[in-house]
Design a protein around this motif. Structure first.
Motif, PDB file in Angstrom:
ATOM      1  N   LYS A 183     -18.988  47.287 -19.204  1.00  0.00           N
ATOM      2  CA  LYS A 183     -19.654  46.623 -18.087  1.00  0.00           C
ATOM      3  C   LYS A 183     -20.343  47.643 -17.186  1.00  0.00           C
ATOM      4  N   MET A 184     -19.686  48.796 -16.958  1.00  0.00           N
ATOM      5  CA  MET A 184     -20.305  49.841 -16.141  1.00  0.00           C
ATOM      6  C   MET A 184     -21.652  50.259 -16.712  1.00  0.00           C
ATOM      7  N   VAL A 185     -21.665  50.574 -17.997  1.00  0.00           N
ATOM      8  CA  VAL A 185     -22.892  51.062 -18.613  1.00  0.00           C
ATOM      9  C   VAL A 185     -23.943  49.960 -18.656  1.00  0.00           C
ATOM     10  N   ALA A 186     -23.513  48.717 -18.963  1.00  0.00           N
ATOM     11  CA  ALA A 186     -24.456  47.599 -18.989  1.00  0.00           C
ATOM     12  C   ALA A 186     -25.086  47.385 -17.606  1.00  0.00           C
ATOM     13  N   MET A 187     -24.276  47.477 -16.554  1.00  0.00           N
ATOM     14  CA  MET A 187     -24.813  47.317 -15.200  1.00  0.00           C
ATOM     15  C   MET A 187     -25.786  48.438 -14.849  1.00  0.00           C
ATOM     16  N   LEU A 188     -25.427  49.662 -15.221  1.00  0.00           N
ATOM     17  CA  LEU A 188     -26.307  50.790 -14.938  1.00  0.00           C
ATOM     18  C   LEU A 188     -27.638  50.626 -15.663  1.00  0.00           C
ATOM     19  N   ARG A 189     -27.565  50.257 -16.939  1.00  0.00           N
ATOM     20  CA  ARG A 189     -28.794  50.044 -17.712  1.00  0.00           C
ATOM     21  C   ARG A 189     -29.598  48.894 -17.125  1.00  0.00           C
ATOM     22  N   GLY A 190     -28.922  47.839 -16.729  1.00  0.00           N
ATOM     23  CA  GLY A 190     -29.604  46.688 -16.149  1.00  0.00           C
ATOM     24  C   GLY A 190     -30.345  47.038 -14.868  1.00  0.00           C
ATOM     25  N   GLU A 191     -29.723  47.881 -14.021  1.00  0.00           N
ATOM     26  CA  GLU A 191     -30.379  48.292 -12.787  1.00  0.00           C
ATOM     27  C   GLU A 191     -31.614  49.144 -13.078  1.00  0.00           C
ATOM     28  N   LEU A 192     -31.536  49.989 -14.092  1.00  0.00           N
ATOM     29  CA  LEU A 192     -32.679  50.813 -14.445  1.00  0.00           C
ATOM     30  C   LEU A 192     -33.809  49.969 -15.048  1.00  0.00           C
ATOM     31  N   VAL A 193     -33.462  48.976 -15.841  1.00  0.00           N
ATOM     32  CA  VAL A 193     -34.477  48.058 -16.377  1.00  0.00           C
ATOM     33  C   VAL A 193     -35.149  47.298 -15.235  1.00  0.00           C
ATOM     34  N   ALA A 194     -34.346  46.828 -14.283  1.00  0.00           N
ATOM     35  CA  ALA A 194     -34.906  46.118 -13.130  1.00  0.00           C
ATOM     36  C   ALA A 194     -35.852  47.024 -12.342  1.00  0.00           C
ATOM     37  N   ALA A 195     -35.498  48.308 -12.233  1.00  0.00           N
ATOM     38  CA  ALA A 195     -36.352  49.249 -11.522  1.00  0.00           C
ATOM     39  C   ALA A 195     -37.656  49.493 -12.283  1.00  0.00           C
ATOM     40  N   GLN A 196     -37.586  49.524 -13.606  1.00  0.00           N
ATOM     41  CA  GLN A 196     -38.810  49.663 -14.399  1.00  0.00           C
ATOM     42  C   GLN A 196     -39.757  48.495 -14.144  1.00  0.00           C
ATOM     43  N   GLU A 197     -39.232  47.297 -14.148  1.00  0.00           N
ATOM     44  CA  GLU A 197     -40.048  46.109 -13.923  1.00  0.00           C
ATOM     45  C   GLU A 197     -40.598  46.091 -12.497  1.00  0.00           C
ATOM     46  N   TYR A 198     -39.780  46.455 -11.563  1.00  0.00           N
ATOM     47  CA  TYR A 198     -40.193  46.529 -10.161  1.00  0.00           C
ATOM     48  C   TYR A 198     -41.346  47.516  -9.998  1.00  0.00           C
ATOM     49  N   ALA A 199     -41.224  48.688 -10.628  1.00  0.00           N
ATOM     50  CA  ALA A 199     -42.272  49.701 -10.538  1.00  0.00           C
ATOM     51  C   ALA A 199     -43.570  49.191 -11.150  1.00  0.00           C
ATOM     52  N   ARG A 200     -43.458  48.512 -12.297  1.00  0.00           N
ATOM     53  CA  ARG A 200     -44.663  47.983 -12.948  1.00  0.00           C
ATOM     54  C   ARG A 200     -45.384  46.992 -12.047  1.00  0.00           C
ATOM     55  N   LYS A 201     -44.635  46.117 -11.417  1.00  0.00           N
ATOM     56  CA  LYS A 201     -45.238  45.101 -10.561  1.00  0.00           C
ATOM     57  C   LYS A 201     -45.789  45.700  -9.271  1.00  0.00           C
ATOM     58  N   GLY A 225     -13.950  49.403  -9.674  1.00  0.00           N
ATOM     59  CA  GLY A 225     -14.032  48.415  -8.601  1.00  0.00           C
ATOM     60  C   GLY A 225     -12.669  47.819  -8.318  1.00  0.00           C
ATOM     61  N   VAL A 226     -12.591  47.041  -7.242  1.00  0.00           N
ATOM     62  CA  VAL A 226     -11.323  46.414  -6.880  1.00  0.00           C
ATOM     63  C   VAL A 226     -11.022  45.274  -7.833  1.00  0.00           C
ATOM     64  N   GLU A 227      -9.788  44.846  -7.839  1.00  0.00           N
ATOM     65  CA  GLU A 227      -9.308  43.806  -8.759  1.00  0.00           C
ATOM     66  C   GLU A 227     -10.219  42.581  -8.735  1.00  0.00           C
ATOM     67  N   GLY A 228     -10.669  42.193  -9.922  1.00  0.00           N
ATOM     68  CA  GLY A 228     -11.453  40.971 -10.052  1.00  0.00           C
ATOM     69  C   GLY A 228     -12.923  41.117  -9.746  1.00  0.00           C
ATOM     70  N   LYS A 229     -13.387  42.343  -9.399  1.00  0.00           N
ATOM     71  CA  LYS A 229     -14.794  42.538  -9.087  1.00  0.00           C
ATOM     72  C   LYS A 229     -15.431  43.504 -10.082  1.00  0.00           C
ATOM     73  N   SER A 230     -16.764  43.393 -10.231  1.00  0.00           N
ATOM     74  CA  SER A 230     -17.492  44.266 -11.144  1.00  0.00           C
ATOM     75  C   SER A 230     -17.479  45.704 -10.611  1.00  0.00           C
ATOM     76  N   PRO A 231     -17.607  46.692 -11.516  1.00  0.00           N
ATOM     77  CA  PRO A 231     -17.953  46.503 -12.913  1.00  0.00           C
ATOM     78  C   PRO A 231     -16.795  46.233 -13.864  1.00  0.00           C
ATOM     79  N   GLY A 232     -15.569  46.516 -13.516  1.00  0.00           N
ATOM     80  CA  GLY A 232     -14.477  46.232 -14.444  1.00  0.00           C
ATOM     81  C   GLY A 232     -14.340  47.300 -15.512  1.00  0.00           C
TER      82      GLY A 232
END
Length: 405
Positions: free
Chosen positions: A189-207, A178-185
């Motif tokens: 952080k990249m892997v944490a963000m990727l995992r976080g998005e997949l977890v969010a998708a799991q919860e979204y699918a369940r609901k 990403g550009v200076e000062g912005k995620s993922p850095g």
């Protein structure tokens, strides 16, 4: 460009052109990719599909059918990863739609909305025998968008499209910071963000699947796509060059039980055993890619080493930052062939194995009855620089004639 002057070996043996999608192709050598090469072989295409393949002595060419001849005939080449059609030859902002950097995670960006079937690079790569492209959003963001599979012809996106949504493109490594000062850095952080998005998708699918009364979540285009990845409907195409980034991709795949296709993988030769154990295919970086930064350890021999290890391998033109904005699959395969992959190995990685990795092995990549009538004709060894592509057939229609020069 290849030098001109080689004798043109594409000829019309019949006065009648025949019906659209109908053609016969005869080659001194025909690589079917479904067995040993045929000497003096014939391929008959009717209605856009292959109807007959075999030695000329045993195949009767119907009267009135247009006949093309060449020294060497192969299946149409399948470029396993490109950005052609989104990245244009002008190299100006208005024709560079392969990456959108306003946010690090955008799986909802559709390749079909960015693909330009009239982009001159589509015709250009076709003139070297490429009949199918896996193209779309490229590396350079944590999740950059979707990819698609197209034939290298068609006046509209719909006419060109084989698969409108093929994979979701992701990147782990330097270009995803990403550009200076912005995620993922950084990488963690990249892997944490990727995992976080997949977890969010799991919860979204369940609901979404079992919503509480009056609490069904609003539809999210982004999460819809990630749910398809979680369900195994779409692979995650992960561009990763460093060995540690490749292993990170494999960890994420194992944690969430998702399909991953490794892309680039300059240091794949350093972690062959881990890749093989994971059962993950690799679309190897362009053989002649520049070795610097995170690709400093790439090798001309990577494709050959991975194939020898029993790992499914395909070749690609990839993304090219300089004009003409794409490499040529045929040339990349030629160098791989000379560096351990061999002629038939390089052909396989540019045809049938590429089609298999794209989930299209039953339709593309070999000259077999029932498959699409996509063929490339050459006036010599396809991987010899002085050879010309003298004909291209897509779905039984002749879309290119004459030597490339």
């Amino acid at each position: 460009m290849k030098p001109a002057g080689t004798t043109l070996l594409l000829c019309l043996a019949c006065a009648s052109a025949g019906a659209a999608g109908d053609v016969a192709v005869r080659g001194e050598t025909v690589y079917t990719m479904a067995g040993a090469p045929l000497k003096d072989g014939v391929v008959i295409v009717r209605g856009g599909r292959i109807e007959r393949v075999g030695p000329s002595a045993g195949v009767v060419i119907p009267a009135g059918l247009r006949v093309l001849t060449a020294k060497v005939v192969t299946p149409g080449l399948v470029d396993a990863h490109s950005v052609v059609g989104l990245s244009g030859y002008l190299n100006q902002a208005h024709d560079q739609d392969q990456i959108e950097r306003s946010a690090p995670v955008q799986p909802e960006l559709r390749a079909v909305d960015g693909y330009d079937p009239h982009e001159r690079l589509v015709e250009w790569v076709r003139r070297f025998g490429v009949t199918t492209l896996h193209t779309g959003h490229g590396p350079g963001a944590l999740i950059s968008g979707q990819t698609m599979v197209v034939k290298t012809r068609g006046a509209t996106v719909e006419a060109a499209t084989v698969v409108p949504v093929a994979m979701v493109a992701a990147t782990l490594g330097e270009s995803a910071r990403g550009v200076e000062g912005k995620s993922p850095g950084n990488r963690a952080k990249m892997v944490a963000m990727l995992r976080g998005e997949l977890v969010a998708a799991q919860e979204y699918a369940r609901k979404r699947e079992a919503p509480e009364k009056d609490k069904e979540p609003a539809r999210s285009l982004k999460l819809d796509m990630l749910v398809r990845v979680l369900k195994g409907e779409l692979p995650l195409l992960v561009t990763a060059h460093r060995a540690r980034d490749i292993l990170s991709a494999l960890r994420v795949a194992s944690e969430f039980g998702i399909k991953v296709v490794l892309d680039g993988a300059a240091e794949a030769h350093m972690v062959k055993d881990e890749i093989k154990r994971a059962g993950v295919p690799v679309i190897v970086h362009p053989t002649m890619a520049r070795s610097n930064g995170e690709t400093e350890n790439l090798s001309f021999e990577t494709a050959g080493q991975l194939r020898a290890a029993g790992i499914p391998v395909a070749l690609q033109s990839g993304f090219e930052g300089y004009v003409p904005k794409t490499r040529v699959l045929l040339f990349e395969a030629a160098v791989a062939a000379a560096n351990g992959l061999g002629l038939e190995g390089a052909l396989t990685a540019s045809t049938l194995d590429a089609a298999r990795i794209l989930g299209l092995g039953a339709r593309l990549g070999s000259l077999e009855v029932g498959k699409d009538g996509d063929l490339a004709l050459y006036d010599g060894d396809p991987f010899e620089y002085t050879t010309h592509c003298v004909g291209v057939v897509i779905d039984g229609d002749v879309v290119h004639e004459g030597p490339d020069s």
